[in-house]
Design an enzyme around this catalytic site. Structure first.
Site, mmCIF file in Angstrom:
data_model
loop_
_atom_site.group_PDB
_atom_site.id
_atom_site.type_symbol
_atom_site.label_atom_id
_atom_site.label_comp_id
_atom_site.label_asym_id
_atom_site.label_seq_id
_atom_site.Cartn_x
_atom_site.Cartn_y
_atom_site.Cartn_z
ATOM 1 N N GLY A 86 -22.535 -0.684 31.221
ATOM 2 C CA GLY A 86 -21.224 0.135 31.894
ATOM 3 C C GLY A 86 -20.084 -0.963 31.824
ATOM 4 N NE ARG B 90 -26.200 -5.454 35.764
ATOM 5 C CZ ARG B 90 -25.659 -4.496 36.476
ATOM 6 N NH1 ARG B 90 -24.688 -4.998 37.486
ATOM 7 N NH2 ARG B 90 -25.930 -3.345 36.394
ATOM 8 N N GLY C 80 3.123 -2.819 8.359
ATOM 9 C CA GLY C 80 3.515 -3.510 9.519
ATOM 10 C C GLY C 80 4.998 -3.702 9.639
ATOM 11 C CB THR D 286 -0.833 -0.010 1.289
ATOM 12 O OG1 THR D 286 -1.635 -1.181 1.139
ATOM 13 C CG2 THR D 286 -1.753 1.082 1.280
ATOM 14 C CB SER E 289 -8.554 -0.485 -2.958
ATOM 15 O OG SER E 289 -9.060 -0.284 -1.905
ATOM 16 C CB THR F 47 -9.635 -1.310 6.329
ATOM 17 O OG1 THR F 47 -10.998 -0.569 6.695
ATOM 18 C CG2 THR F 47 -8.819 -0.193 5.399
ATOM 19 C CD GLU G 71 -4.296 -9.654 4.150
ATOM 20 O OE1 GLU G 71 -4.499 -10.236 2.784
ATOM 21 O OE2 GLU G 71 -2.924 -9.469 4.328
HETATM 22 C C1 LIG Z 1 -3.614 -0.883 10.742
HETATM 23 C C2 LIG Z 1 -3.161 -1.320 9.217
HETATM 24 C C3 LIG Z 1 -2.205 -2.191 8.964
HETATM 25 C C4 LIG Z 1 -2.020 -2.204 7.452
HETATM 26 N N1 LIG Z 1 -0.733 -2.999 7.151
HETATM 27 C C5 LIG Z 1 -0.496 -3.000 5.904
HETATM 28 C C6 LIG Z 1 0.787 -3.803 5.499
HETATM 29 O O1 LIG Z 1 1.268 -4.220 6.317
HETATM 30 N N2 LIG Z 1 0.952 -3.432 4.123
HETATM 31 C C7 LIG Z 1 0.413 -3.020 3.194
HETATM 32 O O2 LIG Z 1 0.859 -3.188 2.001
HETATM 33 N N3 LIG Z 1 -0.771 -2.373 3.540
HETATM 34 C C8 LIG Z 1 -1.241 -2.601 4.692
HETATM 35 N N4 LIG Z 1 -2.247 -1.638 5.228
HETATM 36 C C9 LIG Z 1 -2.987 -1.006 4.143
HETATM 37 C C10 LIG Z 1 -4.414 -1.489 3.782
HETATM 38 O O3 LIG Z 1 -4.401 -2.657 3.218
HETATM 39 C C11 LIG Z 1 -5.059 -0.487 3.030
HETATM 40 O O4 LIG Z 1 -5.705 0.652 3.944
HETATM 41 C C12 LIG Z 1 -6.463 -1.141 2.383
HETATM 42 O O5 LIG Z 1 -6.164 -1.889 1.278
HETATM 43 C C13 LIG Z 1 -7.341 0.023 1.739
HETATM 44 O O6 LIG Z 1 -6.583 1.219 0.992
HETATM 45 P P1 LIG Z 1 -6.755 2.546 1.369
HETATM 46 O O7 LIG Z 1 -6.295 2.921 2.849
HETATM 47 O O8 LIG Z 1 -6.128 3.244 0.500
HETATM 48 O O9 LIG Z 1 -8.269 2.740 1.240
HETATM 49 P P2 LIG Z 1 -9.037 3.295 -0.229
HETATM 50 O O10 LIG Z 1 -8.811 2.161 -1.270
HETATM 51 O O11 LIG Z 1 -8.896 4.546 -0.588
HETATM 52 O O12 LIG Z 1 -10.562 3.082 0.110
HETATM 53 C C14 LIG Z 1 -11.205 4.135 0.709
HETATM 54 C C15 LIG Z 1 -12.660 3.870 0.894
HETATM 55 O O13 LIG Z 1 -13.280 4.174 -0.559
HETATM 56 C C16 LIG Z 1 -13.748 2.924 -0.894
HETATM 57 N N5 LIG Z 1 -13.577 2.490 -2.293
HETATM 58 C C17 LIG Z 1 -12.570 2.523 -2.851
HETATM 59 N N6 LIG Z 1 -12.596 1.958 -4.248
HETATM 60 C C18 LIG Z 1 -13.890 1.973 -4.609
HETATM 61 C C19 LIG Z 1 -14.487 1.775 -5.657
HETATM 62 N N7 LIG Z 1 -14.113 1.356 -6.765
HETATM 63 N N8 LIG Z 1 -15.907 1.813 -5.535
HETATM 64 C C20 LIG Z 1 -16.490 2.030 -4.411
HETATM 65 N N9 LIG Z 1 -15.781 2.437 -3.242
HETATM 66 C C21 LIG Z 1 -14.358 2.272 -3.498
HETATM 67 C C22 LIG Z 1 -13.487 1.913 -0.091
HETATM 68 O O14 LIG Z 1 -14.622 1.065 0.332
HETATM 69 C C23 LIG Z 1 -13.238 2.512 1.321
HETATM 70 O O15 LIG Z 1 -14.314 2.517 2.076
HETATM 71 C C24 LIG Z 1 -2.757 -1.489 6.639
HETATM 72 C C25 LIG Z 1 -3.610 -0.776 6.823
HETATM 73 C C26 LIG Z 1 -3.855 -0.311 8.183
HETATM 74 C C27 LIG Z 1 -4.896 0.766 8.606
#
Ligand SMILES: Cc1cc2nc3c(=O)[nH]c(=O)nc-3n(C[C@H](O)[C@H](O)[C@H](O)COP(=O)(O)OP(=O)(O)OC[C@H]3O[C@@H](n4cnc5c(N)ncnc54)[C@H](O)[C@@H]3O)c2cc1C
Length: 670
Positions: free
Chosen positions: A426, A332, A195, A156, A162, A447, A449
């Site tokens: 509570g 409870r 991570g 990412t 995505s 979000t 994977e």
């Molecule tokens: C705690 C944490 C750990 C992570 N660890 C890793 C890691 O180790 N390695 C790694 O590579 N990544 C990691 N990630 C990243 C994670 O995989 C991404 O956050 C995830 O793939 C979503 O991508 P984004 O955050 O860019 O969200 P976006 O893709 O920008 O999505 C944002 C919103 O837009 C919506 N959306 C996006 N595209 C569309 C569409 N075509 N149609 C309709 N709605 C859409 C989605 O549903 C979502 O609600 C981690 C993230 C977090 C928060």
């Protein structure tokens, strides 16, 4: 009625003998643990041995907690728990299915430990194993399996999560030096949320756009050192690498997520994970898969184990929440309701049953659906599934099933944990009672994977193209054009749900009136309803896509307008698969094995099925498949099923086998 139908439980011939069924807890735990009972027991023991981590999460500062999580992960690795999916010759257990069972069970405990395990062994280790070849396996796997070598999965970026195909990191091949040059090309092209990046990772599998001799070949993965560590243990970023800590997160603060920038970092040619493509010394690109889109999706397809794991973890985190909330509700008391002398137990209130017991039923349903996904994934990754056309279709169906189950399982966790927190009043709000961590730590499961909404679109694409190999390389717009080019009937007839619906409908009485005549507790009726809904929504999507294209609209805009139907179709599909898994599991249980577990699960299965229909009753009524009378009957039946499940609730949560230490507060759970 078909002989293999789960009979309407209320009408079972031996209902009198059973009366109110009882649950044999050890037998039910054995059923839930399945073929990996020993593995799950090992993890339960480790969870108990390291139970103090739950307190550490609240008392240590962020840096100390990260170190503690790392230490626990390494010590668990030494028991063999985290390496079960790796080949034996590198110190692993050689059993992919065991690795799913171990990971799911770990979700009973602290979830920073779980996610650190996921990053190190699932993501980093999985990428080296699945995308690399022998030279990478020889070089890294043994140290990786012990945890001596810690690494990251750096896919990412700040700009793209995505849409992986649009990543901005570039790897350019320098033929003169025989090296790749890795560069962050723009303000948002840095890796983010990675991570193990902020403190512990030494290597990263970096996903970057490959360019060879000026030609772009799409996203490939490279092993890149990001940190050097001196004998003293002190570390600093590798030359050309900039690292930033992502800082405080909503949860999972025992995992060191960070950002990475690469400024012309040079790595040898062998750093390319070259299972699906290679670059020769002189700069010739080659791949056994010609089509770049297909190559990309094949590569991603090998990485779905993480998705399978996160879905299972969400389902198991829900079990913890339910175990706490059900036990609290059996202890409870609040208000005198039926007796002036004693206040009523929470679980004796109809609304409390309505809040918790359908979620309990759904957790069982998802558990059995997850068992199917994990079983199929084990088959694929241990080479039991061939590479012929049928095998490839099986893989594509698995990818879809894994995506859909992950989405439903993790949304279920978010919803269940919240409901259970509220159900504990509570007391549920105190950190020591686990809900604070459960809520904060599982939230992001929806979000990472793969974002759930994006995953459901993947599921819909598979449905609309019937998982045919010829459409594998289609992007979304290609898929829209393809579906629009077919008659709606053709789209539907191609899908397996059509045939399934016809078959199950034939089992019901009433011909065309099947939806009026069949008993609502007949699983064939319930399955027919879900299959009919799935087919109908899918036909609606196909019709709308077709109409939009024929009206001359841009395919992207057509898809966007239809997207809510697309998501509904995918959800309907996955809900049907989940119910099928539950029904099949119950049907396969022997009728007379000395306890009532089959009857008890039959009640839960009915409760789950009717809750699904009730949740979408507006849609069923809008489409003429549910009369007002039947809809009311379904709601009434749910109430009576809840009352029948109520006396079994304690046993049903005990059967999950969540160690007492993970439920933590004796005050709360008694
Ligand atoms: C705690 C944490 C750990 C992570 N660890 C890793 C890691 O180790 N390695 C790694 O590579 N990544 C990691 N990630 C990243 C994670 O995989 C991404 O956050 C995830 O793939 C979503 O991508 P984004 O955050 O860019 O969200 P976006 O893709 O920008 O999505 C944002 C919103 O837009 C919506 N959306 C996006 N595209 C569309 C569409 N075509 N149609 C309709 N709605 C859409 C989605 O549903 C979502 O609600 C981690 C993230 C977090 C928060």
């Amino acid at each position: 009625m078909a002989s293999d139908t789960i009979e309407p439980v209320d009408a079972q011939p031996d209902a009198a003998r059973h009366g109110q069924p009882t649950v044999d807890v050890p037998a039910l735990t054995a059923l839930l643990d399945g073929r990996y009972a020993e593995v799950r027991q090992l993890v339960r023991k480790n969870l108990v041995d390291y139970a103090s981590i739950l307190t550490d999460a609240e008392t240590l500062d962020r840096s100390a907690f990260r170190d503690r999580v790392r230490q626990v992960v390494l010590e668990m690795a030494a028991t063999g728990q985290t390496g079960m999916g790796f080949p034996k010759e590198y110190g692993g257990g050689g059993d992919v299915g065991a690795s799913f069972a171990a990971f799911e069970t770990l979700a009973f405990g602290d979830l920073s430990v779980l996610v650190k395990v996921g990053v190190q062994f699932g993501l980093f280790g999985g990428a080296i194993l699945q995308l690399g070849t022998e030279r990478h396996h020889e070089k890294y796997l043994e140290d990786l399996v012990t945890g001596r070598l810690m690494g990251c999965f750096a896919m990412t970026e700040t700009g793209h999560g995505s849409n992986v195909q649009a990543l901005g990191t570039v790897a350019t091949y320098d033929a003169a030096a025989g090296e790749f040059v890795i560069s962050t090309t723009g303000p948002d092209a840095n890796k983010d949320y990675i991570g193990n990046a902020a403190e512990h990772g030494e290597l990263a599998v970096v996903f970057a756009q490959l360019e060879v001799a000026g030609e772009a070949h799409g996203v490939h993965a490279f092993v890149v050192p990001i940190r050097t560590r001196a004998e003293s243990g002190a570390s600093r970023p590798a030359p050309g690498v900039r690292i930033e800590d992502d800082g405080l997160k909503m949860g999972l603060n025992g995992v060191d997520n960070g950002r990475l920038w690469f400024d012309g970092v040079r790595v040898p040619r062998e750093a390319l994970l070259n299972r699906f493509a290679d670059v020769s010394e002189d700069g010739t690109y080659s791949s056994p898969i010609d089509n770049p889109n297909r190559r990309f999706f094949t590569m991603l397809g090998t990485l779905i184990q993480g998705r399978v794991c996160v879905g299972g973890a969400g389902i198991n985190a829900s079990k913890v929440a339910l175990a706490i909330a059900v036990r609290y509700a059996l202890k409870r008391r609040q208000f005198e309701a039926t007796s002036p002398d004693q206040e009523e137990l929470l679980l004796d209130y109809g609304q409390h049953q309505r809040r918790l017991l359908p979620l309990l039923a759904q957790t069982y349903a998802l558990h059995f659906a997850q068992e199917v996904v994990a079983g199929h994934a084990h088959g694929v990754f241990s080479g039991e599934v061939g590479d012929d056309e049928a095998g490839q279709k099986f893989r594509r169906e698995l990818e879809s099933r894994a995506a859909g189950t992950k989405a439903l399982g993790t949304w279920h966790a978010t919803r269940t944990i919240q409901e259970c927190r509220e159900a504990c009043g509570g007391a549920g709000y105190l950190a020591e009672n686990r809900f604070a961590a459960l809520k904060a730590d599982t939230d992001v499961f929806t979000t990472f994977e793969g974002d759930n909404t994006v995953l459901l679109q993947l599921v819909a694409k598979g449905l609309l193209t019937d998982y045919s190999s010829e459409f594998e390389e289609l992007d979304q717009l290609g898929m829209v054009r393809f579906v629009a080019s077919l008659a709606v009937e053709t789209v539907i007839e191609r899908t397996s749900v059509h045939k399934l619906f016809e078959r199950v409908r034939d089992l019901l009485p009433g011909g065309d009136q099947w939806d009026q005549e069949a008993g609502v507790l007949d699983s064939d009726y319930q399955l027919a309803m879900l299959r009919w809904r799935e087919e109908h929504i899918l036909a609606g999507v196909a019709r709308r896509l077709k109409r939009g294209i024929e009206a001359g609209m841009n395919p992207g805009e057509v898809f966007s307008r239809v997207q809510d139907h697309v998501i509904h179709a995918a959800r309907a599909h996955v809900e049907r698969l989940v119910l099928e898994a539950f029904v099949e599991k119950v049907r396969a249980m022997p009728d007379d094995d000395g306890h009532d577990n089959k009857v008890a699960l039959g009640l839960l299965c009915n409760l789950h099925a009717l809750s699904l229909i009730e949740a979408d009753r507006a849609w069923f009524m809008e489409h003429g498949r549910l009369t007002v009378m039947r809809s009311k009957e379904i709601s009434r039946r749910i109430g009576s099923l809840c009352r029948r499940v109520r006396p079994l609730a304690r046993e049903l949560v005990d059967a999950f086998g969540v160690p007492e230490e993970m439920l933590r507060s004796k005050e709360l759970v008694g």
